[in-house]
Motif scaffolding. Structure first.
Motif, PDB file in Angstrom:
ATOM      1  N   ARG A  19       6.329 -23.963 -20.848  1.00 32.71           N
ATOM      2  CA  ARG A  19       7.600 -24.535 -20.405  1.00 32.71           C
ATOM      3  C   ARG A  19       7.487 -26.037 -20.158  1.00 32.71           C
ATOM      4  NH1 ARG A  19       8.174 -25.250 -14.807  1.00 32.71           N
ATOM      5  NH2 ARG A  19       6.520 -24.285 -13.562  1.00 32.71           N
ATOM      6  N   TRP A  20       6.268 -26.519 -19.815  1.00 31.44           N
ATOM      7  CA  TRP A  20       6.053 -27.964 -19.642  1.00 31.44           C
ATOM      8  C   TRP A  20       5.858 -28.685 -20.978  1.00 31.44           C
ATOM      9  CZ3 TRP A  20       1.741 -26.677 -15.606  1.00 31.44           C
ATOM     10  CH2 TRP A  20       2.330 -26.391 -14.366  1.00 31.44           C
ATOM     11  N   LYS A  21       5.750 -27.924 -22.058  1.00 29.89           N
ATOM     12  CA  LYS A  21       5.506 -28.463 -23.406  1.00 29.89           C
ATOM     13  C   LYS A  21       4.194 -29.243 -23.467  1.00 29.89           C
ATOM     14  CE  LYS A  21       7.470 -28.463 -26.762  1.00 29.89           C
ATOM     15  NZ  LYS A  21       8.623 -29.131 -27.334  1.00 29.89           N
ATOM     16  N   ILE A  22       3.148 -28.720 -22.828  1.00 22.71           N
ATOM     17  CA  ILE A  22       1.835 -29.357 -22.896  1.00 22.71           C
ATOM     18  C   ILE A  22       0.813 -28.427 -23.545  1.00 22.71           C
ATOM     19  CG2 ILE A  22       2.271 -30.795 -20.875  1.00 22.71           C
ATOM     20  CD1 ILE A  22       0.396 -28.919 -19.278  1.00 22.71           C
ATOM     21  N   ALA A  23       1.258 -27.298 -24.074  1.00 28.42           N
ATOM     22  CA  ALA A  23       0.313 -26.307 -24.599  1.00 28.42           C
ATOM     23  C   ALA A  23      -0.464 -26.848 -25.788  1.00 28.42           C
ATOM     24  CB  ALA A  23       1.053 -25.024 -24.987  1.00 28.42           C
ATOM     25  N   GLU A  24       0.163 -27.677 -26.627  1.00 37.86           N
ATOM     26  CA  GLU A  24      -0.574 -28.182 -27.781  1.00 37.86           C
ATOM     27  C   GLU A  24      -1.716 -29.098 -27.368  1.00 37.86           C
ATOM     28  OE1 GLU A  24       3.308 -30.706 -28.174  1.00 37.86           O
ATOM     29  OE2 GLU A  24       2.625 -29.009 -26.966  1.00 37.86           O
ATOM     30  N   ASP A  25      -1.585 -29.737 -26.197  1.00 36.46           N
ATOM     31  CA  ASP A  25      -2.684 -30.545 -25.677  1.00 36.46           C
ATOM     32  C   ASP A  25      -3.719 -29.670 -24.980  1.00 36.46           C
ATOM     33  OD1 ASP A  25      -1.436 -32.953 -26.512  1.00 36.46           O
ATOM     34  OD2 ASP A  25      -0.186 -32.936 -24.710  1.00 36.46           O
ATOM     35  N   VAL A  26      -3.248 -28.790 -24.104  1.00 37.28           N
ATOM     36  CA  VAL A  26      -4.144 -27.943 -23.319  1.00 37.28           C
ATOM     37  C   VAL A  26      -4.927 -26.988 -24.216  1.00 37.28           C
ATOM     38  CG1 VAL A  26      -4.191 -26.061 -21.636  1.00 37.28           C
ATOM     39  CG2 VAL A  26      -2.786 -28.074 -21.212  1.00 37.28           C
ATOM     40  N   MET A  27      -4.227 -26.338 -25.129  1.00 32.22           N
ATOM     41  CA  MET A  27      -4.866 -25.305 -25.944  1.00 32.22           C
ATOM     42  C   MET A  27      -5.728 -25.873 -27.064  1.00 32.22           C
ATOM     43  SD  MET A  27      -4.182 -22.408 -24.586  1.00 32.22           S
ATOM     44  CE  MET A  27      -4.553 -21.225 -25.873  1.00 32.22           C
ATOM     45  N   ASN A  28      -5.579 -27.144 -27.368  1.00 29.49           N
ATOM     46  CA  ASN A  28      -6.417 -27.760 -28.383  1.00 29.49           C
ATOM     47  C   ASN A  28      -7.639 -28.447 -27.801  1.00 29.49           C
ATOM     48  OD1 ASN A  28      -5.091 -26.988 -30.796  1.00 29.49           O
ATOM     49  ND2 ASN A  28      -3.456 -28.431 -30.345  1.00 29.49           N
ATOM     50  N   GLU A  29      -7.889 -28.197 -26.519  1.00 30.46           N
ATOM     51  CA  GLU A  29      -9.129 -28.625 -25.875  1.00 30.46           C
ATOM     52  C   GLU A  29     -10.079 -27.431 -25.800  1.00 30.46           C
ATOM     53  OE1 GLU A  29     -10.215 -31.611 -24.747  1.00 30.46           O
ATOM     54  OE2 GLU A  29      -8.428 -32.512 -25.657  1.00 30.46           O
ATOM     55  N   TYR A  45       5.384 -22.041 -29.269  1.00 28.70           N
ATOM     56  CA  TYR A  45       6.018 -22.073 -27.954  1.00 28.70           C
ATOM     57  C   TYR A  45       6.920 -20.857 -27.745  1.00 28.70           C
ATOM     58  CZ  TYR A  45       4.305 -26.649 -26.603  1.00 28.70           C
ATOM     59  OH  TYR A  45       3.493 -27.684 -26.210  1.00 28.70           O
ATOM     60  N   TRP A  46       7.433 -20.288 -28.833  1.00 29.82           N
ATOM     61  CA  TRP A  46       8.218 -19.055 -28.761  1.00 29.82           C
ATOM     62  C   TRP A  46       7.550 -18.010 -29.625  1.00 29.82           C
ATOM     63  CZ3 TRP A  46      11.712 -19.170 -25.053  1.00 29.82           C
ATOM     64  CH2 TRP A  46      12.305 -20.387 -24.700  1.00 29.82           C
ATOM     65  N   TYR A  47       7.485 -16.801 -29.131  1.00 32.62           N
ATOM     66  CA  TYR A  47       6.881 -15.707 -29.888  1.00 32.62           C
ATOM     67  C   TYR A  47       7.672 -15.430 -31.173  1.00 32.62           C
ATOM     68  CZ  TYR A  47       3.892 -13.792 -26.091  1.00 32.62           C
ATOM     69  OH  TYR A  47       2.933 -13.572 -25.139  1.00 32.62           O
ATOM     70  N   PRO A  48       7.001 -14.909 -32.188  1.00 31.44           N
ATOM     71  CA  PRO A  48       7.734 -14.319 -33.313  1.00 31.44           C
ATOM     72  C   PRO A  48       8.281 -12.948 -32.903  1.00 31.44           C
ATOM     73  CG  PRO A  48       5.384 -14.002 -33.612  1.00 31.44           C
ATOM     74  CD  PRO A  48       5.534 -14.855 -32.370  1.00 31.44           C
ATOM     75  N   ILE A  49       9.469 -12.633 -33.373  1.00 30.28           N
ATOM     76  CA  ILE A  49      10.005 -11.290 -33.120  1.00 30.28           C
ATOM     77  C   ILE A  49       9.145 -10.284 -33.898  1.00 30.28           C
ATOM     78  CG2 ILE A  49      11.982  -9.751 -33.486  1.00 30.28           C
ATOM     79  CD1 ILE A  49      13.779 -12.114 -32.978  1.00 30.28           C
ATOM     80  N   PRO A  50       8.749  -9.174 -33.279  1.00 30.70           N
ATOM     81  CA  PRO A  50       7.879  -8.216 -33.969  1.00 30.70           C
ATOM     82  C   PRO A  50       8.447  -7.784 -35.319  1.00 30.70           C
ATOM     83  CG  PRO A  50       8.058  -7.640 -31.654  1.00 30.70           C
ATOM     84  CD  PRO A  50       9.050  -8.741 -31.900  1.00 30.70           C
ATOM     85  N   TRP A 103      10.838 -14.945 -26.164  1.00 21.74           N
ATOM     86  CA  TRP A 103      11.519 -15.079 -27.443  1.00 21.74           C
ATOM     87  C   TRP A 103      12.734 -16.010 -27.429  1.00 21.74           C
ATOM     88  CZ3 TRP A 103       9.427 -10.168 -26.224  1.00 21.74           C
ATOM     89  CH2 TRP A 103       8.440  -9.721 -27.103  1.00 21.74           C
ATOM     90  N   GLY A 104      13.179 -16.474 -26.273  1.00 19.64           N
ATOM     91  CA  GLY A 104      14.450 -17.170 -26.235  1.00 19.64           C
ATOM     92  C   GLY A 104      15.576 -16.150 -26.226  1.00 19.64           C
ATOM     93  N   GLY A 105      16.646 -16.412 -26.969  1.00 19.75           N
ATOM     94  CA  GLY A 105      17.761 -15.472 -27.016  1.00 19.75           C
ATOM     95  C   GLY A 105      17.357 -14.147 -27.646  1.00 19.75           C
ATOM     96  N   VAL A 106      17.848 -13.047 -27.061  1.00 21.06           N
ATOM     97  CA  VAL A 106      17.563 -11.691 -27.560  1.00 21.06           C
ATOM     98  C   VAL A 106      18.875 -10.905 -27.570  1.00 21.06           C
ATOM     99  CG1 VAL A 106      15.171 -11.690 -26.723  1.00 21.06           C
ATOM    100  CG2 VAL A 106      17.011 -10.853 -25.220  1.00 21.06           C
ATOM    101  N   PRO A 107      18.904  -9.733 -28.208  1.00 18.07           N
ATOM    102  CA  PRO A 107      20.119  -8.913 -28.171  1.00 18.07           C
ATOM    103  C   PRO A 107      20.463  -8.471 -26.749  1.00 18.07           C
ATOM    104  CG  PRO A 107      18.690  -8.212 -29.965  1.00 18.07           C
ATOM    105  CD  PRO A 107      17.896  -9.173 -29.139  1.00 18.07           C
ATOM    106  N   LEU A 108      21.708  -8.688 -26.360  1.00 20.17           N
ATOM    107  CA  LEU A 108      22.217  -8.218 -25.075  1.00 20.17           C
ATOM    108  C   LEU A 108      22.957  -6.901 -25.299  1.00 20.17           C
ATOM    109  CD1 LEU A 108      23.618 -11.504 -23.459  1.00 20.17           C
ATOM    110  CD2 LEU A 108      21.646 -10.182 -22.670  1.00 20.17           C
ATOM    111  N   LEU A 109      22.604  -5.896 -24.526  1.00 23.36           N
ATOM    112  CA  LEU A 109      23.173  -4.566 -24.726  1.00 23.36           C
ATOM    113  C   LEU A 109      24.240  -4.205 -23.709  1.00 23.36           C
ATOM    114  CD1 LEU A 109      19.920  -2.540 -25.518  1.00 23.36           C
ATOM    115  CD2 LEU A 109      21.335  -3.934 -27.040  1.00 23.36           C
ATOM    116  N   GLY A 110      24.428  -5.036 -22.691  1.00 21.61           N
ATOM    117  CA  GLY A 110      25.385  -4.693 -21.660  1.00 21.61           C
ATOM    118  C   GLY A 110      24.999  -3.386 -20.979  1.00 21.61           C
ATOM    119  N   ASP A 111      25.974  -2.525 -20.740  1.00 16.03           N
ATOM    120  CA  ASP A 111      25.715  -1.236 -20.095  1.00 16.03           C
ATOM    121  C   ASP A 111      25.573  -0.094 -21.098  1.00 16.03           C
ATOM    122  OD1 ASP A 111      25.879  -2.406 -17.609  1.00 16.03           O
ATOM    123  OD2 ASP A 111      27.999  -1.916 -17.337  1.00 16.03           O
TER     124      ASP A 111
END
Length: 597
Positions: free
Chosen positions: A531-541, A574-579, A166-174
């Motif tokens: 992370r390599w940003k090649i999914a649009e090429d790989v997954m569209n094959e 490339y990033w999931y949608p938050i549920p 997801w990228g950045g998410v809520p940080l809860l600390g302790d």
């Protein structure tokens, strides 16, 4: 956020919450008798319940074997398809058909958001309850420090699993959130999250958990067998290595820049290389070989299928499992045990073609010289192919696998799950060496390796190549040669098939392909192409397979075909949608770009 807090705040059934694979027989009284007060009671002279809470943190580690539609995450890439997806019904197909959404992401990825925040709360609860807990003969000061450190390391791992999705998410600390508190917590940035992870585990940070962890270890010393499966300093360094590799990659760099991070504050490829080297410099880990060095290939197979190989020098972190035959029945070819074997993962022809020839060349290079024949496709191939994938003519349990049309393992009889691609998954299945026939399986401990040394070598090679290929050619080649030698690739001129000259891009392709075949079905390919940003090429094959027809003279004809639709992969994926349920429960959450609420 309401969902994950509510699910874990109720401790009336705490024994169920604490259950883990390594400790699954402790229920000596009804579940409803176990309250939070019992679990963390400092007057408990045995400290057994606080130890169970410590074990519960481990239970939130992902169960990666057949966890998604009874298949593997790699079946949502170009490396395979879920076998039972005859009509597109498998949830994994949502990665391929464009139907991924905030409404279905929780069920699609095994409830990852909920699961990892559950683990984070368990870690925080343990840390809270261990404050002021008395030392005793059953819980020494050293052990208590280690338990706290392990909880922090596991919590950092759970955050890593969240941010890679997801990228950045809520940080809860302790903080341990209670039912009557305000649960609206905003997302932190990707950099804030990854800085937090590093601050928790990095040896260079004085306040991190690192110094209180047990030493990195593989095969434990006598008397330390109980430490097998527990995280340690080697795991901390391996997590730093993986995290920094991701942070140096294009997807993460773009994300941080979009959030306003200055270029000089970004993680560099040299940072990633240094982190991998720190794991190597521990001098603890190595690739697993058999005692017979001439049969080094068997070490790769034993790494996954041989109970006697655990623990070993290659494993850095694993999730322990009890003995069972479930993996065999779920994955072995359908003809081995009638109405039992399901072969639920169908590896792709795309992946089969990625495996090298035995001399280290690609099949394209070998075909150009007449050394690869598509009508005899498995001859003189990289032995890792045989130990990763069941193909027509491979041998298992005293008979040949038959994936030709009408064969035992592709009969297409009603009620059988038969391969969609002409292949089944071999990796992870037990060796079953004591079986005289194919009538059954030996039970095996299918512990899942979350980190192993082969990944570290590949991390190091990739980071050095991206940092300065010309300056590090010898070191990069050495990492790859170690893997190829262990795999059983022929030495040749001493380069194990590596070209004498190459560009940075050519070496990049070699390293990426080596990751693909060495780490197949270990949940790397899915994240690597992102992370390599090649999914649009790989997954569209299209995903390819093979139809095999047995001729009258007993020979086979191979016809290569398309088995899965061309994917719909958009940039937002490339990033999931938050549920959706998390967005509804936390008013301060913001959705990832491109996704509807």
């Amino acid at each position: 956020m309401k969902k994950f807090i509510y699910k874990t705040i109720q401790m009336a059934c705490v024994t169920g919450l604490l259950a883990v694979t390594a400790c699954n027989t402790f229920e000596t009284e009804p579940l409803e008798w176990n309250t939070e007060a019992d679990v963390v009671n400092p007057k408990d002279s045995t400290a057994i319940n606080i130890k169970r809470l410590h074990a519960a943190v481990y239970s939130s580690l992902p169960s990666l074997h057949t966890r998604l539609s009874d298949s593997y995450l790699d079946a949502g890439t170009d490396d395979g398809v879920p076998t039972r997806d005859k009509g597109g019904s498998s949830s994994l197909e949502n990665y391929r058909n464009g139907n991924l959404s905030a409404a279905n992401i929780s069920s699609l990825d095994g409830g990852a958001w909920d699961k990892f925040y559950t683990g984070i709360r368990r870690a925080n609860l343990l840390l809270e309850k261990l404050e002021g807990y008395p030392f005793s003969s059953q819980l020494s000061e050293r052990e208590m420090k280690a338990m706290k450190a392990e909880a922090r390391l596991l919590r950092a791992y759970f955050y890593f699993e969240l941010v890679k999705r997801w990228g950045g998410v809520p940080l809860l600390g302790d903080k341990v959130y209670n039912y009557d508190e305000n649960w609206d917590v905003p997302r932190s940035t990707l950099k804030e999250c990854t800085d937090y992870i590093l601050s928790e585990i990095d040896e260079k940070v004085e306040t991190s958990c690192y110094k209180d962890l047990y030493e990195a270890m593989t095969i434990p010393e006598t008397g330390k067998e109980s430490l097998v499966g527990r995280v340690n300093k080697g795991v901390a360094k391996a997590l730093v290595s993986r995290l920094k590799l991701y942070l140096a990659s294009e997807l993460f760099q773009e994300k941080m820049i979009s959030e306003g991070v200055a270029t000089n504050e970004l993680t560099t490829w040299q940072d990633a290389a240094d982190a991998a080297k720190e794991v190597m410099d521990l001098g603890v880990y190595d690739l697993l070989y058999t005692k017979n060095e001439e049969n080094a290939t068997a070490g790769f197979l034993a790494l996954f299928g041989d109970d006697k190989s655990f623990p070993n020098k290659e494993v850095i972190m694993l999730k322990q499992a009890t003995t069972s035959t479930t993996l065999e029945t779920n994955n072995s070819p359908c003809g081995y045990q009638k109405n039992k074997c399901k072969g639920l993962t169908s590896p792709s022809q795309n992946l089969v073609d990625a495996f090298l020839m035995k001399d280290g060349r690609t099949i394209e290079e070998a075909e150009a010289t007449g050394d690869y024949d598509p009508q005899n496709p498995y001859e003189n191939r990289d032995p890792r192919l045989t130990y990763t994938i069941f193909y027509n003519g491979a041998t298992w349990l005293k008979r040949e696998v038959q994936t030709f049309n009408g064969g035992l393992d592709r009969s297409r009889k009603p009620g059988l799950f038969t391969t969609q691609t002409g292949y089944y998954l071999r990796k992870f299945l037990g060796l079953n060496e004591t079986k005289a026939d194919n009538s059954g399986f030996n039970g095996a401990y299918h512990s899942y390796q979350i980190f192993r040394y082969a990944e570290i070598l590949l991390n190091y090679a990739e980071a050095l190549n991206e940092s300065d290929m010309e300056a590090h050619k010898t070191t990069i080649e050495d990492c790859l040669i170690q893997l190829r030698k262990r795999a059983g690739i022929e030495e040749g001129d001493g380069r194990y098939g590596l070209p004498a000259t190459y560009t940075q891009q050519e070496m990049r392709n070699i390293i990426r392909n080596e990751r693909r075949i060495e780490l197949a079905f270990e949940e790397h390919r899915f994240w690597d192409i992102r992370r390599w940003k090649i999914a649009e090429d790989v997954m569209n094959e299209p995903v390819k397979g093979v139809e095999i027809v047995k001729q009258a003279d007993g020979s086979f004809h191979y016809d290569y075909n398309i088995v899965a639709r061309t994917s719909t992969f958009e940039d937002k994926m490339y990033w999931y949608p938050i549920p959706q349920e998390e967005m509804q429960g936390n008013t301060k959450l913001t959705q990832n770009p491109g996704w509807n609420y």
